[in-house]
Design an enzyme around this catalytic site. Structure first.
Site, PDB file in Angstrom:
ATOM      1  N   LYS A   1       0.851  -1.198   0.000  1.00  0.00           N
ATOM      2  CA  LYS A   1       0.000   0.000   0.000  1.00  0.00           C
ATOM      3  C   LYS A   1       0.883   1.243   0.000  1.00  0.00           C
ATOM      4  O   LYS A   1       1.887   1.297   0.707  1.00  0.00           O
ATOM      5  CB  LYS A   1      -0.901  -0.036   1.237  1.00  0.00           C
ATOM      6  CG  LYS A   1      -1.972   1.046   1.285  1.00  0.00           C
ATOM      7  CD  LYS A   1      -2.852   0.868   2.519  1.00  0.00           C
ATOM      8  CE  LYS A   1      -3.920   1.936   2.642  1.00  0.00           C
ATOM      9  NZ  LYS A   1      -4.718   1.795   3.883  1.00  0.00           N
TER      10      LYS A   1
ATOM     11  N   SER B   1      -9.613   2.094   2.901  1.00  0.00           N
ATOM     12  CA  SER B   1      -8.790   2.796   1.959  1.00  0.00           C
ATOM     13  C   SER B   1      -7.840   1.907   1.161  1.00  0.00           C
ATOM     14  O   SER B   1      -7.337   2.314   0.116  1.00  0.00           O
ATOM     15  CB  SER B   1      -7.963   3.846   2.706  1.00  0.00           C
ATOM     16  OG  SER B   1      -7.086   3.214   3.633  1.00  0.00           O
TER      17      SER B   1
ATOM     18  N   SER C   1      -9.548  -0.278   7.151  1.00  0.00           N
ATOM     19  CA  SER C   1      -9.017  -0.235   5.781  1.00  0.00           C
ATOM     20  C   SER C   1      -8.280  -1.473   5.299  1.00  0.00           C
ATOM     21  O   SER C   1      -7.922  -1.558   4.126  1.00  0.00           O
ATOM     22  CB  SER C   1      -8.097   0.965   5.617  1.00  0.00           C
ATOM     23  OG  SER C   1      -8.876   2.128   5.541  1.00  0.00           O
TER      24      SER C   1
END
Ligand code: GLN
Length: 491
Positions: free
Chosen positions: A80, A155, A179
């Site tokens: 990420k 997210s 997330s």
């Protein structure tokens, strides 16, 4: 050799270790897959082709030299874009950091490298990890591989979508309010939020420092556990890191896979198992609870009365911390600088930079947090939210005197269509209704696929006491032994 991109990390590591395939071949297969599908999925913000191939070559050389390899050596991983990667662009999904190449690796990234995993690149995310759909990325939305007109969660939608699209067998996410788990749920993959402090935040671009928790994403529970073991454990560079080894999550996943839960007591959270969720989500959840009972688990109902206040408390605490953390993006130290033409004051340049560099959701959070922390309102908002946080922690503590772990659906709905919630922030926030309490408490939580509703994946959440991450892996692996892994339609 059958398609390497369909294999689990465990299988790939075994093949590399036995010399049946090379790390370079495994890496190339995933790079090819990314090239073939990522224009439709948009999971990656940056693919580090050269870096990945050279890391893979290094693993192959070590193997050829007879050096010992770690349990995940040669396995590709997608990271990420919230974690710093030395020399590799790190944007946090924001224009304000466009073009920034960090001078150092996050501890997790360093551990991934030391373990011989191969970093494929950086995955898309909501700007500064604020969002539940990846639509708030400044670089365009990621698509759900199950239906590319739907969101992959957020997210960390990029990491979850990369797994579901077979672009990577492993990924790293970060979970501040859900997330990792919510994207896992809506893409039919596994996402684990470790105990707060169990994984290092050094090099994690801060959103809400008392909640941010990096963790593993994978397609199977055992793969997630192996990744958890590699990235977890004490880090002296993170002052909130717990000076204790990671519980043996790998052994727990293997134990769970035997499908025996005799002696395990699970609590269905009353507040999260009623009609707040879609009927299809509840049906899949209920069926899974019955399956766990058949494996020997004792199931009881546990009321956690303060969980209903978790969402409002989170939307005071997280924005408050973010308003402070994001002050460092001032147009001077990192990334974007706007209006520095020699005629403007420093304040004007800062204002113009922040106006241009942050998207609307980030601005909303900064304003909310600044307000909640302002003198005169501090006690009424931030102070109250901290008290609610204590009450939620007490709910967990009381629950864990009765049960080994709590269970609920991961999220109230399946993946919603792109655009469906962007106009109404509150609807977007509701996606994390069931995941946020765990963050406020600081314990571990995992989402594991538990079936389909209208052809879309449903996630099952297991929440355990702080430092008992192994417990949730055991239950998750047991459920996986019944449900199996979910395969999306071909892209
Ligand atoms: N969706 C939540 C938010 O927008 C949680 C985000 C996260 O866990 N990073 O804040």
């Amino acid at each position: 050799m059958s398609d390497l991109t369909r294999m689990t990390a465990t299988e790939l590591a075994g093949l590399v270790a036995d010399g049946q395939t090379s790390a370079v071949e495994v890496t190339q297969a995933h790079l090819d897959r990314i090239a073939a599908v990522d224009d439709r999925v948009c999971a990656f913000l940056h693919v580090d082709t050269e870096g990945a191939l050279s890391a893979a070559r290094a693993v192959d050389e070590r193997r050829a030299a007879g050096e010992p390899l770690g349990p995940l050596a040669g396995v590709p991983v997608a990271v990420k874009d919230v974690l710093t990667t030395k020399g590799v662009p790190t944007t946090v999904g924001s224009k304000i950091l466009e073009g920034w190449r960090p001078p150092y690796d996050a501890t997790i990234v360093q551990r991934l490298r030391e373990a011989g995993t191969v970093m494929l690149g950086k995955t898309n995310m909501d700007e500064f990890a604020m969002g539940s759909s990846t639509e708030y990325s400044a670089y365009g939305a990621t698509r759900n591989p199950w239906d590319t007109d739907r969101i992959p969660g957020g997210s960390g939608g990029g990491s979850a979508a990369a797994l579901a699209a077979y672009e990577a067998p492993l990924a790293i996410g970060s979970d501040t309010g859900g997330s990792i788990r919510q994207p896992g749920a809506v893409t039919g993959t596994v996402g684990a939020k470790p105990t707060y402090g169990g994984t290092s935040r050094y090099g994690l671009v801060a959103f809400s420092s008392s909640l941010d928790t990096p963790g593993p994403c994978a397609r199977t529970v055992l793969d997630a556990a192996l990744l958890h073991q590699v990235i977890g454990g004490h880090d002296p560079r993170d002052s909130t890191s717990i000076p204790q080894p990671v519980p043996d999550v790998v052994a727990a996943a293997k134990l769970g896979a035997t499908g025996d839960l005799t002696g395990v007591k699970l609590g269905v959270v009353t507040e999260f198992s009623g009609d707040g969720a879609e009927p299809g989500v509840l049906a899949a959840f209920r069926e899974s609870v019955d399956a766990l009972a058949k494996l020997g688990a004792e199931i009881v109902e546990v009321s956690c009365p303060h969980f209903s206040y978790a969402l409002p408390a989170y939307y005071l605490i997280a924005p408050s911390e973010c308003s402070s953390n994001l002050a460092r993006f001032d147009g001077v130290r990192f990334g974007l600088r706007v209006g520095d033409d020699g005629n403007r004051s420093l304040e004007e340049v800062m204002q113009l930079t922040r106006e241009a560099g942050f998207g609307p959701e980030v601005k909303r959070r900064i304003m909310l947090g600044t307000y909640a922390l302002s003198s005169g309102y501090y006690d009424a908002y931030y102070g109250q939210a901290q008290k609610v946080r204590t009450l939620i922690t007490r709910d967990f503590t009381a629950a864990f005197e009765r049960v080994d772990a709590l269970i609920s659906p991961t999220t109230p709905s399946v993946a919603f269509p792109l655009g469906a919630r962007t106009a109404d922030p509150y609807q977007m926030y509701l996606a994390d209704l069931y995941t946020i309490p765990t963050n406020l408490y600081g314990g571990p939580g995992i989402s594991v696929p538990c079936g389909l509703s209208d052809g879309l994946p449903v996630g099952f959440q297991i929440m355990a006491p702080t430092l008992a991450d192994d417990r949730m892996y055991r239950v998750a692996a047991a459920l996986e032994s019944v449900v199996g892994t979910l395969t999306p339609p071909a892209l």
